[in-house]
Write an enzyme that holds these catalytic residues in place. Structure first.
Site, mmCIF file in Angstrom:
data_model
loop_
_atom_site.group_PDB
_atom_site.id
_atom_site.type_symbol
_atom_site.label_atom_id
_atom_site.label_comp_id
_atom_site.label_asym_id
_atom_site.label_seq_id
_atom_site.Cartn_x
_atom_site.Cartn_y
_atom_site.Cartn_z
ATOM 1 C CE LYS A 17 -4.109 -1.988 0.095
ATOM 2 N NZ LYS A 17 -4.940 -2.162 1.279
ATOM 3 N NE ARG A 64 -7.033 -9.066 -1.031
ATOM 4 C CZ ARG A 64 -6.679 -8.187 -1.965
ATOM 5 N NH1 ARG A 64 -5.778 -7.239 -1.670
ATOM 6 N NH2 ARG A 64 -7.187 -8.240 -3.182
#
Length: 526
Positions: free
Chosen positions: A466, A501
């Site tokens: 991210k 994840r």
């Protein structure tokens, strides 16, 4: 249980401090009268085998479920459907427990849970309805405590203590049965939310109520030992997520995803990537055909399916997928339905039901696990100034996630099929993401104030590559953020994440194994 220790002052002086505003609860018995029963506040003792009716609109009830014959999950699902048809509006579900049989031990393992709801049925009418459900699902008279497709017991009925020839509430042997008390605890919050709950605690006859009883039985230390496991139906088996951290590998079928957009649009390339993810140790493959990066434009259902179906049809035929789980990353009800009917096991909804409310009823009917993620707005608005305002990010994310979970429950998705995701990077600033990763236990505690079952559900954490990691480490390319990702998931696992994840499964799996080993060692010396 550490979560409950701060509650004991509530119970320290018993329940005498609770005062009900009405002097009666409107019970009318054809052949007996209802008398106030001391020393238990709010409770009315019923000495009658006759049918009773409730003059007030509804009564709150708790019903236990057990099954150890046939398809146990199917038996539970059918029983819940039939209860609703017969007049029980289910508002909360306990977690699902697999337990060793009690009393008669030479029989299959049981599944146990409990539900909380409301009904206009009188207690004996309710008993009659539950017995009919048991018969309809194939239960026959046999050995007491012996095998049965379904077992339904009334644990609580309003504020009543019932003692009749046909019905005793609460059941006289509840308090010695951990497999009953565990899901019963789940239906409560760590805060007393109404006087019904206060009366249920008082019926235990202990100053600390049901919580003190649970502690005496062994509390949370019983879970995973002594034949009592908290499980979630996943594919064809029951998943005990406490055994290890599970790794979800990412497959994006999009041209514009922030990390790997455009890499896996062709079917053969996507299949090769799935093969790689599995070879690196992925437990779950999460397939998404809709980009949810900030400011991504939304595809229609048809456009999403056009991307998804060819790859999904190829993936489910892969020999390597045998024994693995497939997840579809979508917020559309129709896409979820098509994917599950083609072999997907899990629905992963970044909106938690907000972008297509029909997805909740669809997932209910599909009978698969549901991942509800926290996000404010949608990908085009989630990073707006308004959606980025938090006073206490862990507290507010927990509250908003609980609202999504409760709406899913009211739609008919049992809590034992729900997984939560705090939504790292979705309507969050860098500092919010960091607080959430380190504060997963705070999220559980905040959710537990309203529902202890919801506080126990698995947590999925997805910080992989991210932007906030790139900002911290000065890594502009997402591919360069794998080391930062490992640092983030390590902190998350140690804080309580059950699934990570990640794009790089090999690195993620190594991190999970080391964290699991540390947690196991910590548990062994505590």
């Amino acid at each position: 249980m550490e979560m409950f220790r701060h509650m004991y002052p509530i119970f320290r002086h018993g329940f005498k401090g609770f005062v009900h505003s009405n002097s009666h609860i409107g019970l009318n018995f054809r052949t007996s009268r209802c008398t106030y029963f001391h020393p238990i506040p709010f409770c009315y003792r019923i000495h009658s085998s006759a049918e009773c009716s409730v003059q007030s609109s509804e009564e709150e009830v708790v019903i236990a479920l057990g099954s150890n014959v046939g398809d146990r999950i199917h038996n539970f699902n059918k029983a819940l459907q039939m209860m609703k048809k017969l007049g029980v509006n289910i508002t909360r579900h306990g977690c699902l427990y697999e337990s060793e049989p009690a009393y008669v031990t030479e029989q299959p393992l049981f599944l146990n849970s409990a539900v909380r709801g409301t009904t206009k049925l009188g207690p004996h009418e309710l008993l009659k309805a539950l017995k009919q459900i048991e018969r309809d699902l194939g239960r026959q008279d046999g050995i007491r405590y012996g095998p049965r497709p379904i077992d339904l017991d009334i644990l609580f009925y309003g504020k009543c203590k019932i003692e009749s020839e046909d019905l005793i509430v609460p059941h006289e042997r509840i308090w010695e049965r951990a497999f009953v008390v565990a899901p019963l605890i789940d239906l409560l919050g760590s805060s007393i939310d109404n006087d019904n709950v206060a009366s249920w605690h008082s019926l235990v006859g202990r100053r600390g109520g049901i919580f003190e009883l649970w502690e005496k039985l062994g509390g949370e230390s019983l879970i995973g030992s002594k034949g009592l496991k908290r499980v979630l139906p996943m594919g064809t088996h029951l998943w005990d997520w406490s055994e290890k951290t599970h790794v979800m590998g990412v497959l994006n079928l999009t041209p514009d995803s922030f990390s790997d957009g455009g890499k896996f649009l062709e079917v053969n390339v996507a299949v090769s990537q799935v093969r790689l993810l599995i070879s690196e140790g992925a437990d779950i493959i999460d397939i998404g055909a809709q980009s949810t990066r900030p400011n991504a434009s939304r595809l229609s259902v048809d456009e999403e399916l056009q991307r998804l179906i060819p790859v999904l049809d190829a993936v489910v035929k892969m020999p390597e997928v045998e024994g693995k789980l497939l997840s579809v990353d979508t917020f559309y009800a129709e896409v979820a339905s098509v994917a599950v009917n083609r072999g997907v096991h899990i629905v992963n909804d970044v909106s938690g039901g907000q972008l297509d409310p029909k997805i909740l009823s669809v997932v209910r009917d599909l009978g698969v696990p549901y991942i509800a993620m926290h996000m404010r707005g949608d990908p085009t608005t989630m990073q707006s100034n308004e959606n980025l305002k938090y006073e206490d990010v862990c507290e507010q994310v927990a509250s908003e996630l609980y609202n999504r979970l409760h709406e899913a429950e009211l739609a008919g998705i049992p809590i034992w099929r729900i997984i939560i995701d705090p939504g790292i990077g979705f309507s969050k600033k860098t500092e919010h993401n960091l607080e959430l990763i380190m504060g997963l236990s705070n999220i559980r505690r905040e959710i537990g104030k309203k529902s202890l079952a919801a506080s126990h559900v698995p947590i999925l954490l997805g910080p992989s590559r991210k932007r906030f990691l790139g900002d911290i480490c000065n890594r502009r390319s997402p591919d360069e953020r794998d080391p930062a990702t490992i640092a983030a998931v390590t902190a998350g696992i140690l804080a309580g994440a059950n699934i990570i994840r990640v794009h790089n499964v090999g690195y993620g799996l190594d991190a999970a194994k080391v964290c699991d080993a540390m947690l196991k060692q910590q548990k062994s010396i505590s």
